[in-house]
Design a protein around this motif. Sequence first.
Motif, short mmCIF file in Angstrom:
data_model
loop_
_atom_site.label_atom_id
_atom_site.label_comp_id
_atom_site.label_asym_id
_atom_site.label_seq_id
_atom_site.Cartn_x
_atom_site.Cartn_y
_atom_site.Cartn_z
N CYS A 70 0.84 -1.22 0.00
CA CYS A 70 0.00 0.00 0.00
C CYS A 70 0.87 1.25 0.00
O CYS A 70 0.55 2.23 -0.71
N GLU A 99 -12.07 -8.21 -1.66
CA GLU A 99 -12.13 -6.89 -1.01
C GLU A 99 -12.56 -7.04 0.45
O GLU A 99 -12.05 -6.36 1.33
N TYR A 139 -6.44 10.07 9.55
CA TYR A 139 -7.58 9.20 9.27
C TYR A 139 -7.26 7.76 9.70
O TYR A 139 -8.07 7.09 10.35
N GLU A 166 -9.36 5.81 12.64
CA GLU A 166 -10.12 4.61 12.26
C GLU A 166 -9.61 3.34 12.92
O GLU A 166 -10.40 2.43 13.17
N ARG A 220 -9.05 -3.26 10.27
CA ARG A 220 -9.44 -1.90 9.87
C ARG A 220 -8.22 -1.11 9.38
O ARG A 220 -8.31 -0.36 8.40
N GLU A 234 -7.56 -2.17 5.90
CA GLU A 234 -8.58 -1.64 4.98
C GLU A 234 -8.31 -0.17 4.68
O GLU A 234 -8.42 0.27 3.53
N VAL A 235 -7.95 0.59 5.72
CA VAL A 235 -7.70 2.02 5.51
C VAL A 235 -6.51 2.23 4.57
O VAL A 235 -6.55 3.07 3.67
N GLU A 273 -7.75 1.61 1.12
CA GLU A 273 -8.61 2.75 0.74
C GLU A 273 -7.77 3.96 0.37
O GLU A 273 -8.00 4.65 -0.61
N GLU A 274 -6.75 4.21 1.21
CA GLU A 274 -5.92 5.40 1.01
C GLU A 274 -5.08 5.30 -0.26
O GLU A 274 -4.91 6.28 -0.98
N GLU A 320 -5.90 3.84 -2.90
CA GLU A 320 -6.82 4.10 -4.01
C GLU A 320 -7.17 5.60 -4.07
O GLU A 320 -7.19 6.20 -5.15
N ARG A 321 -7.42 6.18 -2.90
CA ARG A 321 -7.81 7.59 -2.88
C ARG A 321 -6.74 8.50 -3.50
O ARG A 321 -7.05 9.46 -4.20
#
Length: 472
Positions: A31, A52, A78, A82, A118, A121-122, A125-126, A128-129
């Motif tokens: 990541c 996912e 974030y 989280e 979590r 997952e973050v 997500e990050e 991708e963001r």
Amino acid sequence: MRFFNRAGRKSVLMTTETRDMVVVGGGTSGCFAAATAAQKGLDVTLLERKSEDDGGHIACGDAIKGKSTFPDVIDREYLREESFTNENIRRALFMNPRGENYDIPFKGESGAVVDRKRYGEVLLEEAERVGAEVEFNTVVKDVIQNGRVKGIEAIQNGEPITYEADIVIDAAGSLSLLQDKVDFDGTNYDTNVTYQQFCSAYREVIETPEPVEYDDAIVFKPTEELGYLWYFPRTATEINAGLGFQMNKPPMELVSVLKEDLEEQPEFDGAKVKDKLGAALPTRRPYDSAVAPGFMSVGDAAAHVNPTTGGGIPGAAKAGHWAAEVATEAISDGTLDESALWEYNHRVQTDFGKKFAAMDLYNIFGGAHEVDELTNIVTALPGEMLVDLMGKKGAVSLSFTEKIKAAVVTAFETRGHWSTLREAYQVNQLAAELKSIYNDYPTTPDEFDYWEARRDELMQEVYDVTGAEPKY
Ligand SMILES: Cc1cc2nc3c(=O)[nH]c(=O)nc-3n(C[C@H](O)[C@H](O)[C@H](O)COP(=O)(O)OP(=O)(O)OC[C@H]3O[C@@H](n4cnc5c(N)ncnc54)[C@H](O)[C@@H]3O)c2cc1C
């Protein structure tokens, strides 16, 4: 492109995609590599074999130093909000089965324990963001190579797919499959890797009926085979409890040893197990070189783990970040050979690499002695002296040299163990020398053989002093 499967019956359409960079593995290192590359403007895809829903579900003790562990390429605040479920870790508690427990207070930033799922997952997500493409259900099976690695072959949602790329980042974790596929001939990539240099580890997440007393501590206990058992409180009532053993030792029944231990601890009476997971992790020095033309390994895939504690999240995050930075430059310069990627090795080895290589000497020393003997020495030393010896963060510090001299002189009870203490003293001196050799890690591959010979000479001294079987 059309091709036939092995049975020769069904033809399927092979998709080929092209990217600047492909990252294999969606853990911490992958990541951070993907997020960094995307921030730098690369067209990058991260491929993760899990679905996912399962993304981020990884066997871990969940303990980290704090937010500062992570490169600033994602929204760290974030991530903290989280997933950091306990930010109040202020000490390490060493439970000594033979006597006094030892408490090592932390200096500076408090440690944290995270909800690992979590947290994972973050990170996905990050990534991708900030601009990376993330593809789940993609099992990478092979690399494409012709003089250099040029991409990978995978099965994505059941269909074959090829990704061509300038750079492939191998973030596929311990004993990464990609390393069996790449032809490393003519490169300095570290292939001196055996399963005995790994640890097998297992953890449960347990909910206790009442809050534990040590919700501000990470708790360690020695196990019979060199290794340790831990309790890391995610909250006062949710404990990550686990253990590991070195694979050069006789195998240990991880599940039953943990069960027996938990049964002895009153706080786990009536507790519920919420999750169970195990995995292998490297307990060896970082790979001497983790680059080959078009290919870079990061995190567990390159043994970026503290070999004495098993802490691998900080190394994985940094390595992923640095690899992507160096790769971005190489791509923009249009040179993807070993020399162009070498700067990444240099950054790793002169940063945490030297520390982990030095810590590994204590593993080698420890492995050459019976755990009973080591526990007896620890028990014989006065508590305050031990805390001092360990350094305030629980790691053996460089000033250990002077301190161990004092210990030998003053600790009357340790007389029976003088030769072992003397060995520890010598190993500590060699660890300091090793760090300075790593400070001279070469800036180009041409000087690597000379550097390696110098390092190996020192390693021979370590084996001579400890009587340990050569690890490498
Ligand atoms: C039991 C245990 C406890 C630990 N406790 C701690 C701790 O408390 N603190 C700490 O800092 N570290 C701890 N560690 C170490 C830490 O978890 C690792 O060092 C860290 O997760 C490494 O991150 P990574 O991204 O390199 O690899 P991983 O997190 O292993 O990620 C690799 C990813 O690659 C994917 N993958 C693998 N092969 C393929 C393929 N062929 N195709 C597609 N995807 C693939 C996997 O599904 C996975 O998602 C622990 C490890 C274990 C096993």
